[in-house]
Design a protein around this motif. Structure first.
Motif, PDB file in Angstrom:
ATOM      1  N   GLY A 285      -3.783   5.851  -3.228  1.00  0.00           N
ATOM      2  CA  GLY A 285      -3.722   4.379  -2.436  1.00  0.00           C
ATOM      3  C   GLY A 285      -3.870   3.135  -2.249  1.00  0.00           C
ATOM      4  O   GLY A 285      -3.351   2.130  -3.017  1.00  0.00           O
ATOM      5  N   LEU A 286      -4.828   2.676  -4.290  1.00  0.00           N
ATOM      6  CA  LEU A 286      -5.010   2.062  -5.556  1.00  0.00           C
ATOM      7  C   LEU A 286      -3.898   1.741  -5.908  1.00  0.00           C
ATOM      8  O   LEU A 286      -3.210   0.283  -6.910  1.00  0.00           O
ATOM      9  CB  LEU A 286      -6.444   1.928  -5.888  1.00  0.00           C
TER      10      LEU A 286
ATOM     11  N   ARG B 100       2.343  -2.410  -5.425  1.00  0.00           N
ATOM     12  CA  ARG B 100       2.967  -3.295  -4.461  1.00  0.00           C
ATOM     13  C   ARG B 100       2.558  -5.221  -4.574  1.00  0.00           C
ATOM     14  O   ARG B 100       3.851  -6.102  -4.802  1.00  0.00           O
ATOM     15  CB  ARG B 100       2.439  -3.500  -3.134  1.00  0.00           C
ATOM     16  N   LEU B 101       1.595  -5.285  -5.572  1.00  0.00           N
ATOM     17  CA  LEU B 101       1.158  -6.077  -5.541  1.00  0.00           C
ATOM     18  C   LEU B 101       1.662  -7.275  -7.095  1.00  0.00           C
ATOM     19  O   LEU B 101       2.079  -7.631  -7.578  1.00  0.00           O
ATOM     20  CB  LEU B 101      -0.188  -6.186  -6.380  1.00  0.00           C
TER      21      LEU B 101
END
Length: 609
Positions: free
Chosen positions: A4-5, A11-12
């Motif tokens: 998830g991280l 995405r960032l």
């Protein structure tokens, strides 16, 4: 959790790239502006720190200079007092009165003492308030001044009980009963006098004016954030009231009393929790210390202006940096945009077709420019490759034309030789010569193949040597020493025959007597080696150097190189590149040897290559 991280991180990064790094202009603004702002902030902070330190040092130096100048002034006045004290204590009249009984003292004695005291007070009226003399335990007393006689006599009794060196001058601060218990009322300077080593017989005392000290110590320093004071063996000698939170602590007072340093400064925290700085210098006359005490934040008040000024300048510079960066980005992008437009126009004219991955999106300016340059370089490389192939083909055609010109000449001479044999009735020799000629041309043609086995190249050279031997008779003899296993390797046709021809016409044919031509071959370190050696006339060193230089001159035939040698060298380099070579050695009257080196490739490998 980790996955998830990682997804969030991607995405960032994608969002950052999409909003800030989507073009050269945005990349420049997104990266250049923060760097410039960081540089401005760093420069501003460093400048502020350096300026603050400079201001702090300047303020401290200002206080140190004030202390130093004040110490010089006080020392100057105190030195005058010491001189007057010494002169009065050693006055012959006083020394005489110490040995005279009270009833023997005359009014003239008082007048003489009064004259001397009045002179002392006249020249030191700004600092000496009262002069008091007491000899023989009150047998002779003299008082002159504006002070309280009773107070002076009371203090005298305290001083009188002190014993010490009769030549020593004492300094003593005293308190006024009506004043603050911590504020001194004045300073007394006295000297105990006596005869020889006897006990004290009297005292000479100067009481210094309080106005003198008030005038010096009442001034404030650093806009009321500090004060001046004195410290002596008995403690602090203060002439004004100060707040409790600015008083010297007992530890600092003890440090100043015990310090052997003439001057310096010390930082400390007062009993009220205020950070203070004490700058001190030592009086030369009595070794008291003149001390300037001030608040540390008094120095910082001068830095506040610098701090606000620095902040305003930093903000202005950041605004200018943003403006100039935008202008610079526009200035840089304008010619690039024009160049991109031209590239797009070229692409639209089908000179460089669009890439599939760019069909549905408008690329960044530099990206489009880069793709255009890549396409242009691709065309340039294709053109250069085509030019190279055309040049190689042209060289091959030129060699083929020359080769076709050589063969008819050789055929013409050989046929005349066969006719001669037939006319002489040597039919068997003529038959063998015709067979050698047929084999010679069969191998020479080789179905249009340029690469042939080594065995065929050796047979080709052998047939040529046989035909020439039949033509010229006993002019030369020949030998061929090539191992059979070399026959499976490949070689360019007409590699050895032109060299043999060169050995005949430029070597053994010009020699008197029978010559010899030897062909040798071997393999070594993955390379094929062939030598064609004759014992003909050879060449001079100058001619040999000229021949070697001709081969090295840009692979072009020159007047210094015969066609046979040039043809072999040119075709070897054309096919094998720098891996192949041709070396010529020769000595006049000894003969010539031509050494050919080429990579050892078997015939199958050459065909695949």
């Amino acid at each position: 959790m980790l996955r998830g991280l990682q997804s969030l991180y991607r995405r960032l990064v994608a969002g950052f790239m999409r909003h800030f790094l989507y073009s050269f202009r945005s990349t420049m603004l997104s990266l250049y502006i923060p760097v410039i702002i960081a540089f401005i902030l760093l420069t501003g902070m460093i400048s502020y720190v350096l300026a603050a330190r400079q201001v702090e040092e300047s303020a401290r130096h200002e206080v140190e200079n004030l202390v130093y100048q004040t110490r010089l002034y006080i020392d100057n006045r105190f030195q005058s007092i010491l001189e007057q004290m010494t002169a009065l204590a050693d006055d012959p009249v006083l020394l005489h009165l110490m040995g005279v009984k009270q009833e023997q003292i005359t009014p003239s004695d008082y007048l003489q003492v009064q004259s001397h005291v009045d002179t002392v007070r006249l020249y030191n009226s700004s600092i000496i308030d009262t002069v008091y003399i007491n000899l023989n335990h009150g047998g002779f007393t003299f008082f002159r001044g504006d002070g309280d006689y009773q107070d002076v006599t009371r203090i005298y009794r305290n001083y009188r009980r002190q014993q010490g060196d009769l030549a020593e001058i004492h300094w003593q601060a005293f308190l006024d009963d009506g004043s603050s218990p911590s504020v001194s009322a004045g300073v007394d300077v006295y000297r105990l006098i006596g005869k020889g080593n006897a006990e004290t017989d009297g005292i000479v005392l100067f009481r210094l004016r309080q106005e003198f000290f008030d005038r010096i110590f009442s001034r404030s320093i650093l806009n009321g954030r500090g004060y001046l004071t004195l410290t002596g063996p008995d403690g602090e000698v203060r002439f004004q009231s100060v707040p409790k939170d600015m008083e010297l602590t007992p530890e600092i007072l003890r440090y100043l009393q015990d310090s052997t340093e003439e001057s310096g400064h010390v930082e400390f925290t007062s009993a009220g929790g205020v950070r203070l700085i004490a700058v001190y210098d030592t009086l030369e006359t009595n070794h008291w210390k003149l001390v300037a005490v001030f608040r540390q934040d008094a120095l910082l008040e001068k830095i506040v202006y610098i701090k606000y000024t620095t902040v305003v300048v930093i903000i202005i510079l950041m605004v200018l940096a943003v403006f100039l960066t935008n202008w610079l980005a526009h200035y840089i992008m304008r010619p690039i945009s024009q160049l991109v437009s031209r590239m797009e126009a070229m692409r639209g004219s089908s000179i460089t077709p669009a890439r599939p991955d760019q069909a549905d999106k408008r690329p960044d300016a530099l990206e489009a420019l880069g793709h255009g340059v890549d396409d242009l370089m691709g065309h340039v490389r294709a053109l250069m490759s085509q030019v190279k192939k055309d040049q190689e083909l042209q060289r091959e055609l030129e060699l083929s034309v020359v080769q076709m010109q050589v063969h008819p000449h050789f055929l013409y001479n050989t046929l005349f030789a066969i006719k001669g044999l037939c006319d002489m009735g040597l039919n068997e020799d003529a038959s063998r010569m015709i067979m050698a000629l047929a084999n010679f041309f069969r191998i020479g043609l080789s179905h249009g193949q340029e690469i042939i086995p080594v065995s065929q190249e050796i047979d080709h050279a052998r047939n040529y040597l046989y035909i020439q031997e039949m033509r010229y008779g006993d002019v030369f003899r020949y030998s061929i020493d090539v191992p059979p296993e070399l026959g499976q390797y490949s070689i360019i046709k007409l590699t050895l025959q032109p060299l043999v021809e060169n050995a005949i016409y430029h070597g053994v044919k010009e020699k008197r007597g029978q010559g010899k031509i030897a062909i040798r071959g071997w393999i070594e370190d993955g390379m094929l080696h062939f030598t064609v050696e004759d014992d003909g006339m050879g060449m001079t060193a100058e001619r040999l150097a000229e021949l070697r230089r001709g081969l090295a001159e840009t692979r072009r035939r020159t007047s210094h190189v015969g066609f046979g040698v040039f043809s072999v060298f040119e075709r070897l380099r054309l096919h094998y590149g720098e891996a192949a070579g041709l070396e010529i050695t020769s000595e006049p009257g000894m003969g010539t040897c031509i050494h050919v080196v080429l990579p050892a490739h078997k015939l199958e490998e050459s065909e695949h290559a």
